[in-house]
Design a protein around this motif. Structure first.
Motif, PDB file in Angstrom:
ATOM      1  N   THR A 158       0.838  -1.198   0.000  1.00 13.13           N
ATOM      2  CA  THR A 158       0.000   0.000   0.000  1.00 13.13           C
ATOM      3  C   THR A 158       0.870   1.243   0.000  1.00 13.13           C
ATOM      4  N   ALA A 159       0.322   2.313  -0.539  1.00 15.26           N
ATOM      5  CA  ALA A 159       0.993   3.611  -0.522  1.00 15.26           C
ATOM      6  C   ALA A 159       0.003   4.633   0.012  1.00 15.26           C
ATOM      7  N   GLY A 160       0.482   5.458   0.920  1.00 15.35           N
ATOM      8  CA  GLY A 160      -0.373   6.493   1.484  1.00 15.35           C
ATOM      9  C   GLY A 160      -0.549   7.643   0.506  1.00 15.35           C
ATOM     10  N   ILE A 161      -1.159   8.698   0.987  1.00 13.97           N
ATOM     11  CA  ILE A 161      -1.330   9.917   0.199  1.00 13.97           C
ATOM     12  C   ILE A 161      -0.069  10.757   0.372  1.00 13.97           C
ATOM     13  N   PRO A 162       0.532  11.223  -0.724  1.00 11.92           N
ATOM     14  CA  PRO A 162       1.746  12.035  -0.604  1.00 11.92           C
ATOM     15  C   PRO A 162       1.506  13.307   0.219  1.00 11.92           C
ATOM     16  N   VAL A 163       2.448  13.583   1.117  1.00  9.29           N
ATOM     17  CA  VAL A 163       2.415  14.789   1.938  1.00  9.29           C
ATOM     18  C   VAL A 163       3.800  15.412   1.876  1.00  9.29           C
ATOM     19  N   GLY A 164       3.877  16.666   1.494  1.00  3.96           N
ATOM     20  CA  GLY A 164       5.158  17.353   1.458  1.00  3.96           C
ATOM     21  C   GLY A 164       6.144  16.753   0.473  1.00  3.96           C
ATOM     22  N   GLY A 165       5.642  16.125  -0.581  1.00  4.05           N
ATOM     23  CA  GLY A 165       6.522  15.537  -1.581  1.00  4.05           C
ATOM     24  C   GLY A 165       7.012  14.136  -1.265  1.00  4.05           C
ATOM     25  N   ASN A 166       6.447  13.520  -0.220  1.00  5.41           N
ATOM     26  CA  ASN A 166       6.839  12.155   0.159  1.00  5.41           C
ATOM     27  C   ASN A 166       5.608  11.289   0.386  1.00  5.41           C
ATOM     28  N   VAL A 167       5.778   9.985   0.175  1.00  5.06           N
ATOM     29  CA  VAL A 167       4.715   9.030   0.421  1.00  5.06           C
ATOM     30  C   VAL A 167       5.334   7.809   1.110  1.00  5.06           C
ATOM     31  N   THR A 168       4.587   7.205   2.020  1.00  2.00           N
ATOM     32  CA  THR A 168       5.046   5.987   2.685  1.00  2.00           C
ATOM     33  C   THR A 168       4.470   4.777   1.962  1.00  2.00           C
ATOM     34  N   VAL A 169       5.368   3.869   1.570  1.00  2.00           N
ATOM     35  CA  VAL A 169       4.972   2.611   0.934  1.00  2.00           C
ATOM     36  C   VAL A 169       5.196   1.511   1.958  1.00  2.00           C
ATOM     37  N   ARG A 170       4.157   0.694   2.191  1.00  4.96           N
ATOM     38  CA  ARG A 170       4.241  -0.393   3.174  1.00  4.96           C
ATOM     39  C   ARG A 170       3.891  -1.722   2.516  1.00  4.96           C
ATOM     40  N   ALA A 171       4.526  -2.773   3.008  1.00 10.57           N
ATOM     41  CA  ALA A 171       4.217  -4.126   2.540  1.00 10.57           C
ATOM     42  C   ALA A 171       4.103  -5.036   3.748  1.00 10.57           C
ATOM     43  N   THR A 172       3.112  -5.898   3.724  1.00  8.12           N
ATOM     44  CA  THR A 172       2.889  -6.824   4.831  1.00  8.12           C
ATOM     45  C   THR A 172       3.898  -7.966   4.788  1.00  8.12           C
ATOM     46  N   GLN A 173       3.959  -8.708   5.886  1.00  9.42           N
ATOM     47  CA  GLN A 173       4.901  -9.831   5.954  1.00  9.42           C
ATOM     48  C   GLN A 173       4.647 -10.804   4.817  1.00  9.42           C
ATOM     49  N   GLY A 174       5.731 -11.367   4.302  1.00  9.51           N
ATOM     50  CA  GLY A 174       5.636 -12.329   3.221  1.00  9.51           C
ATOM     51  C   GLY A 174       5.533 -11.721   1.832  1.00  9.51           C
ATOM     52  N   THR A 175       5.548 -10.389   1.741  1.00  4.78           N
ATOM     53  CA  THR A 175       5.461  -9.743   0.438  1.00  4.78           C
ATOM     54  C   THR A 175       6.679 -10.079  -0.421  1.00  4.78           C
ATOM     55  N   ALA A 176       7.840 -10.111   0.195  1.00  8.25           N
ATOM     56  CA  ALA A 176       9.085 -10.458  -0.507  1.00  8.25           C
ATOM     57  C   ALA A 176       9.864 -11.424   0.375  1.00  8.25           C
ATOM     58  N   SER A 177      10.806 -12.086  -0.210  1.00  3.31           N
ATOM     59  CA  SER A 177      11.714 -12.928   0.572  1.00  3.31           C
ATOM     60  C   SER A 177      12.788 -12.027   1.173  1.00  3.31           C
ATOM     61  N   PRO A 178      13.229 -12.287   2.385  1.00  6.69           N
ATOM     62  CA  PRO A 178      14.302 -11.468   2.964  1.00  6.69           C
ATOM     63  C   PRO A 178      15.585 -11.485   2.119  1.00  6.69           C
ATOM     64  N   ARG A 179      15.717 -12.455   1.217  1.00  8.60           N
ATOM     65  CA  ARG A 179      16.905 -12.520   0.355  1.00  8.60           C
ATOM     66  C   ARG A 179      16.716 -11.754  -0.954  1.00  8.60           C
ATOM     67  N   ASP A 180      15.500 -11.265  -1.220  1.00 11.99           N
ATOM     68  CA  ASP A 180      15.226 -10.496  -2.437  1.00 11.99           C
ATOM     69  C   ASP A 180      15.782  -9.075  -2.312  1.00 11.99           C
ATOM     70  N   THR A 181      15.874  -8.416  -3.434  1.00 11.95           N
ATOM     71  CA  THR A 181      16.209  -6.992  -3.477  1.00 11.95           C
ATOM     72  C   THR A 181      14.952  -6.281  -3.951  1.00 11.95           C
ATOM     73  N   VAL A 182      14.521  -5.273  -3.199  1.00 11.70           N
ATOM     74  CA  VAL A 182      13.316  -4.532  -3.561  1.00 11.70           C
ATOM     75  C   VAL A 182      13.676  -3.060  -3.730  1.00 11.70           C
ATOM     76  N   THR A 183      13.153  -2.452  -4.789  1.00 14.41           N
ATOM     77  CA  THR A 183      13.297  -1.014  -4.998  1.00 14.41           C
ATOM     78  C   THR A 183      11.936  -0.451  -5.385  1.00 14.41           C
ATOM     79  N   ILE A 184      11.732   0.815  -5.051  1.00 16.97           N
ATOM     80  CA  ILE A 184      10.542   1.531  -5.492  1.00 16.97           C
ATOM     81  C   ILE A 184      11.017   2.505  -6.565  1.00 16.97           C
ATOM     82  N   VAL A 185      10.412   2.428  -7.733  1.00 11.99           N
ATOM     83  CA  VAL A 185      10.785   3.298  -8.845  1.00 11.99           C
ATOM     84  C   VAL A 185       9.662   4.298  -9.069  1.00 11.99           C
ATOM     85  N   ASN A 186      10.007   5.576  -9.015  1.00 14.09           N
ATOM     86  CA  ASN A 186       9.061   6.621  -9.385  1.00 14.09           C
ATOM     87  C   ASN A 186       9.182   6.734 -10.900  1.00 14.09           C
ATOM     88  N   THR A 187       8.228   6.148 -11.625  1.00 17.74           N
ATOM     89  CA  THR A 187       8.339   6.106 -13.079  1.00 17.74           C
ATOM     90  C   THR A 187       8.126   7.475 -13.719  1.00 17.74           C
TER      91      THR A 187
END
Length: 90
Positions: free
Chosen positions: A18-47
């Protein structure tokens, strides 16, 4: 002999990221447990801007990260497993 791993990581089920509503040019992105493996690499890309934000994955596979974004920007989550296979969530 080992088989080559070409299978992408599973795409997380709807609602686990989930992503919240941007405030002040920033947004918080959250993922629940099990969304990725702890050995994975995750990035958020602002397209919209091309900015890439690395994510620190918790031991349970969840994460929370603050990303620079405005309400009109589009974000993409990129998950890469240890073999280099990718999955995307838009």
């Amino acid at each position: 002999m080992r088989a080559l791993d070409t299978a992408p990581p599973p795409v997380p089920p709807a609602g686990t990221i989930t992503a919240g509503i941007p405030v002040g040019g920033n947004v918080t992105v959250r993922a629940t447990q099990g969304t990725a493996s702890p050995r994975d690499t995750v990035t958020i890309v602002n397209t919209t801007t091309g900015a890439v934000t690395p994510v620190l994955i918790g031991p349970n596979g969840g994460f929370e990260v603050i990303v620079g974004a405005l309400p009109v920007h589009k974000l993409r989550v990129r998950i890469v497993d240890p073999a280099g296979n990718e999955a995307f969530v838009d």
